[in-house]
Motif scaffolding. Structure first.
Motif, PDB file in Angstrom:
ATOM      1  N   TRP A 265      53.854  10.944  62.909  1.00 19.22           N
ATOM      2  CA  TRP A 265      52.712  10.303  62.250  1.00 19.22           C
ATOM      3  C   TRP A 265      52.051  11.221  61.241  1.00 19.22           C
TER       4      TRP A 265
ATOM      5  N   TRP B 270      49.007   7.169  42.784  1.00 17.17           N
ATOM      6  CA  TRP B 270      48.504   5.848  42.383  1.00 17.17           C
ATOM      7  C   TRP B 270      47.100   5.937  41.796  1.00 17.17           C
TER       8      TRP B 270
ATOM      9  N   VAL C  59      51.366   9.562  47.947  1.00 19.57           N
ATOM     10  CA  VAL C  59      51.546   8.313  47.200  1.00 19.57           C
ATOM     11  C   VAL C  59      50.200   7.815  46.677  1.00 19.57           C
ATOM     12  N   LEU C  60      49.177   7.897  47.522  1.00 18.91           N
ATOM     13  CA  LEU C  60      47.836   7.475  47.108  1.00 18.91           C
ATOM     14  C   LEU C  60      47.358   8.301  45.921  1.00 18.91           C
TER      15      LEU C  60
ATOM     16  N   ALA D 162      52.752  11.830  53.526  1.00 13.11           N
ATOM     17  CA  ALA D 162      53.451  11.065  52.494  1.00 13.11           C
ATOM     18  C   ALA D 162      52.553   9.975  51.914  1.00 13.11           C
ATOM     19  N   GLY D 163      51.789   9.303  52.787  1.00 11.82           N
ATOM     20  CA  GLY D 163      50.883   8.259  52.313  1.00 11.82           C
ATOM     21  C   GLY D 163      49.810   8.797  51.382  1.00 11.82           C
ATOM     22  N   LEU D 164      49.272   9.971  51.707  1.00 14.52           N
ATOM     23  CA  LEU D 164      48.245  10.575  50.857  1.00 14.52           C
ATOM     24  C   LEU D 164      48.822  11.008  49.511  1.00 14.52           C
TER      25      LEU D 164
ATOM     26  N   ALA E 196      54.070  11.053  58.078  1.00 12.48           N
ATOM     27  CA  ALA E 196      53.828   9.755  57.450  1.00 12.48           C
ATOM     28  C   ALA E 196      52.478   9.749  56.736  1.00 12.48           C
ATOM     29  N   ALA E 197      51.464  10.342  57.364  1.00 10.55           N
ATOM     30  CA  ALA E 197      50.139  10.402  56.738  1.00 10.55           C
ATOM     31  C   ALA E 197      50.160  11.276  55.488  1.00 10.55           C
TER      32      ALA E 197
ATOM     33  N   ALA F  14      46.437  15.812  51.885  1.00 10.39           N
ATOM     34  CA  ALA F  14      47.802  15.869  52.429  1.00 10.39           C
ATOM     35  C   ALA F  14      48.136  17.292  52.854  1.00 10.39           C
TER      36      ALA F  14
END
Length: 320
Positions: free
Chosen positions: A176, A190, A186-187, A182-184, A179-180, A65
């Motif tokens: 984008w 998790w 969250v990943l 933020a996704g990383l 968004a990427a 990220a």
């Protein structure tokens, strides 16, 4: 725990910029320009992971990220066709993806450089000097201070890039990338909370791990030595296969009996030694005077050897 925090704050830019050959050893002043972003980012990633009880399964996605954040919204290298005075658009044209405004290989290079060397390598090396690698280094005051330093330093670098190049990414490109990122993140949260199951088998010797890390990371940088007739799309596919195989192998090793501090350090050491030879080649590409590049490369090679020997001397397999 101020010493390891300061060490990481300085080591991250030294590896990410100077050891790579982006910045000559004579430009000492730039260390204080890069440290808030590189060092601040590495410290924040490590602190968030350790404070939430997470380990490398979280640090690696967090580092990815950071990679997209640095070369995306901060300095916009992902989209600037003439970044740093180079014709990046032509160099990465074959794998260009119009909806993203960048190329697959550019993304691969960014993720490789910053995930591995700018963040993970410095964290692993500094943690090798600590008896308990899970302990946070920053207090209630230190953490927000570092966060402010990171934000302010990154914003300053972004403003400097815009002022010097006049290039600003589009809203869609910034969208984008955020968004990427933020996704990383969250990943990472998790993955970091999931228990890692052990497997039958014994981890290889740290020397084997280090040699493997050096070999894989060197292969990544050998792309520029390939003949021109090889399609860059094939090379990009090869990167995906190589990274997938390396991740699977490390995941297998870290679940084996005997895996410990020296093995983690060996991974970082192998990658760090790769930057020693890459730095010489890269400094020449950056038009750094040959004598300056050579002396700097020799000096950094000696410094890396001393640092890694000291780290291995401090690390032991029974540390947390």
């Amino acid at each position: 725990m101020i010493r390891p925090a300061v060490a990481l704050f300085l080591l991250a830019p030294l590896v990410g910029e100077y050891l790579l050959g982006n910045t000559p050893v004579t430009d000492v002043g730039s260390l204080f320009l890069f440290a808030p972003m590189y060092g601040g980012g590495a410290l924040l990633i490590r602190e968030v992971a350790r404070r939430t009880g997470r380990g490398w399964a979280a640090i690696v996605p967090f580092a990815a990220a950071y990679a997209l954040l640095e070369e995306g919204p901060i300095d916009m290298m992902l989209w600037n066709p003439a970044y740093g005075g180079f014709d990046i658009a032509a160099a990465y044209a074959e794998t260009y993806v119009p909806p993203l405004g960048t190329s697959v290989q550019m993304l691969q290079d960014v993720l490789t450089m910053h995930t591995v060397w700018s963040i993970c390598v410095p964290i692993a090396v500094v943690e090798a000097f600590c008896r308990d690698r899970t302990q946070p280094w920053l207090g209630k005051v230190g953490l927000p201070v570092v966060a402010v330093v990171f934000v302010v330093g990154s914003a300053a670098l972004c403003a400097m890039q815009i002022a010097s190049t006049g290039f600003v990414a589009s809203a869609g490109q910034l969208g984008w990338s955020f968004a990427a990122v933020a996704g990383l993140v969250v990943l990472g949260f998790w993955l970091g909370r999931r228990p890692v199951p052990l497997r039958d088998g014994v981890a290889p010797a740290p020397a084997v791990v280090g040699v493997a890390a050096f070999g894989v990371t060197s292969l990544v940088w050998c792309r520029e030595f390939l003949p021109d007739w090889i399609s860059q799309r094939v090379v990009a596919a090869g990167w995906c296969l190589l990274v997938a195989a390396a991740v699977a192998l490390v995941f297998r090793w870290c679940r084996s009996a005997g895996w410990g501090a020296r093995h983690r350090l060996a991974l970082a050491a192998g990658a760090m030694v790769t930057y020693v030879w890459v730095g010489w080649q890269h400094a020449r590409d950056m038009d750094i005077p040959r004598t300056t590049a050579l002396l700097g490369n020799i000096g950094f090679a000696i410094a890396v050897a001393v640092l890694l020997l000291a780290a291995f001397n401090r690390a032991s397999a029974d540390r947390i």
